[in-house]
Design a protein around this motif. Structure first.
Motif, PDB file in Angstrom:
ATOM      1  N   SER A   1     157.551  47.637 143.925  1.00  0.00           N
ATOM      2  CA  SER A   1     158.739  47.598 143.062  1.00  0.00           C
ATOM      3  C   SER A   1     160.036  47.569 143.858  1.00  0.00           C
ATOM      4  O   SER A   1     161.111  47.321 143.296  1.00  0.00           O
ATOM      5  CB  SER A   1     158.741  48.800 142.112  1.00  0.00           C
TER       6      SER A   1
ATOM      7  N   GLU B   1     153.099  35.526 137.680  1.00  0.00           N
ATOM      8  CA  GLU B   1     153.118  36.572 136.660  1.00  0.00           C
ATOM      9  C   GLU B   1     152.979  37.957 137.289  1.00  0.00           C
ATOM     10  O   GLU B   1     153.618  38.922 136.848  1.00  0.00           O
ATOM     11  CB  GLU B   1     152.003  36.326 135.642  1.00  0.00           C
ATOM     12  N   LEU B   2     152.148  38.049 138.300  1.00  0.00           N
ATOM     13  CA  LEU B   2     151.981  39.335 138.972  1.00  0.00           C
ATOM     14  C   LEU B   2     153.272  39.753 139.675  1.00  0.00           C
ATOM     15  O   LEU B   2     153.677  40.922 139.613  1.00  0.00           O
ATOM     16  CB  LEU B   2     150.842  39.252 139.987  1.00  0.00           C
TER      17      LEU B   2
ATOM     18  N   ARG C   1     156.244  38.874 138.801  1.00  0.00           N
ATOM     19  CA  ARG C   1     157.163  39.250 137.710  1.00  0.00           C
ATOM     20  C   ARG C   1     156.920  40.682 137.246  1.00  0.00           C
ATOM     21  O   ARG C   1     157.863  41.460 137.036  1.00  0.00           O
ATOM     22  CB  ARG C   1     156.965  38.287 136.534  1.00  0.00           C
ATOM     23  N   ASP C   2     155.646  41.052 137.103  1.00  0.00           N
ATOM     24  CA  ASP C   2     155.303  42.348 136.517  1.00  0.00           C
ATOM     25  C   ASP C   2     155.429  43.505 137.503  1.00  0.00           C
ATOM     26  O   ASP C   2     155.702  44.641 137.104  1.00  0.00           O
ATOM     27  CB  ASP C   2     153.868  42.311 135.971  1.00  0.00           C
ATOM     28  N   ILE C   3     155.216  43.241 138.810  1.00  0.00           N
ATOM     29  CA  ILE C   3     155.160  44.319 139.790  1.00  0.00           C
ATOM     30  C   ILE C   3     156.422  44.414 140.637  1.00  0.00           C
ATOM     31  O   ILE C   3     156.910  45.499 140.936  1.00  0.00           O
ATOM     32  CB  ILE C   3     153.914  44.156 140.690  1.00  0.00           C
TER      33      ILE C   3
ATOM     34  N   THR D   1     159.645  44.455 140.431  1.00  0.00           N
ATOM     35  CA  THR D   1     160.686  44.566 139.410  1.00  0.00           C
ATOM     36  C   THR D   1     162.103  44.565 139.969  1.00  0.00           C
ATOM     37  O   THR D   1     163.070  44.518 139.204  1.00  0.00           O
ATOM     38  CB  THR D   1     160.465  45.851 138.589  1.00  0.00           C
TER      39      THR D   1
END
Length: 227
Positions: A101, A134-135, A137-139, A141
């Motif tokens: 993050s 996508e990963l 994007r999600d992790i 941050t």
């Protein structure tokens, strides 16, 4: 005097000297059970990640510097066609846990120049590439910059190359989907400089296509693979 007796600002300067590189940190994936992400070491690069293992205080103070101030360069996500649906970025991001993050700068290769077609004949990004974005994007941050590298020849830059335009169109919604992202950089790794030493690549339609999207263009020359 003990290191931790020094003022915090001095400790932070020491961490920066030992943990921040001007060049991206290159990562590689070792295929095994399980897969493992490793740093491709460069002799004399000065990076000392072992510092984080000194103790918990050093880890807590130095981790934000290592992960937020460096650029991490992921390997070719689709080099091995047998693994083209796997999430290569996840190997590294899982290993570093919550530190993912903190990452602010990432470099990825663009998908192959000839991207896949679906059953109707339309171009589409490979499923594995989408899963990697996508990963991230999600992790990741806190991600602010993503650079996508695209090797090619100078003559392609000056042609109306529909595949490149389609590739930009396919990438755009996935990049817009990363809310923290501030800058998208397309790095063109251009070959043929020897054949075209005076060519102004900035006049090519491909670069105009990128800039019209509000993205940044970075041109890097490299020797041709055959040279």
């Amino acid at each position: 005097m003990h290191f931790f007796d020094l003022p915090a600002e001095i400790r932070l300067k020491v961490y920066s000297e030992l943990l921040v590189l001007e060049e991206p940190i290159p990562l590689a994936v070792e295929y095994g059970t399980p897969w493992r992400a490793v740093r491709r070491r460069h002799r004399g690069d000065g990076l000392c990640p072992a510092l984080l293992r000194l103790n918990k205080k050093a880890h807590d103070e130095a981790s934000p510097i290592l992960y937020s101030q460096n650029t991490f360069r992921f390997p070719d996500l689709l080099r091995n066609i047998g693994h083209k649906t796997n999430v290569h970025t996840g190997v590294f991001l899982t290993q570093i846990g919550s530190n993912a993050s903190l990452i602010r700068h990432i470099t990825l290769p663009c998908p192959p120049n000839v991207v896949e077609r679906d059953s109707s004949g339309f171009f589409q990004l490979p499923a594995g590439y989408i899963r990697n974005l996508e990963l991230i994007r999600d992790i990741c941050t806190s991600l602010s910059t993503i650079k996508l590298t695209m090797p090619m020849y100078v003559n392609i830059v000056f042609s109306e190359w529909p595949i490149a335009a389609n590739l930009m169109d396919l990438l755009a919604p996935h990049l817009r989907d990363i809310p923290s992202l501030e800058d998208i950089v397309i790095e063109l790794l251009l070959y043929d400089k020897i054949k075209n030493p005076k060519v102004d690549v900035n006049r090519g339609p491909l670069l105009k296509n990128v800039r019209d999207r509000g993205w940044t263009v970075q041109v890097t020359y490299a020797p041709s693979p055959q040279s």
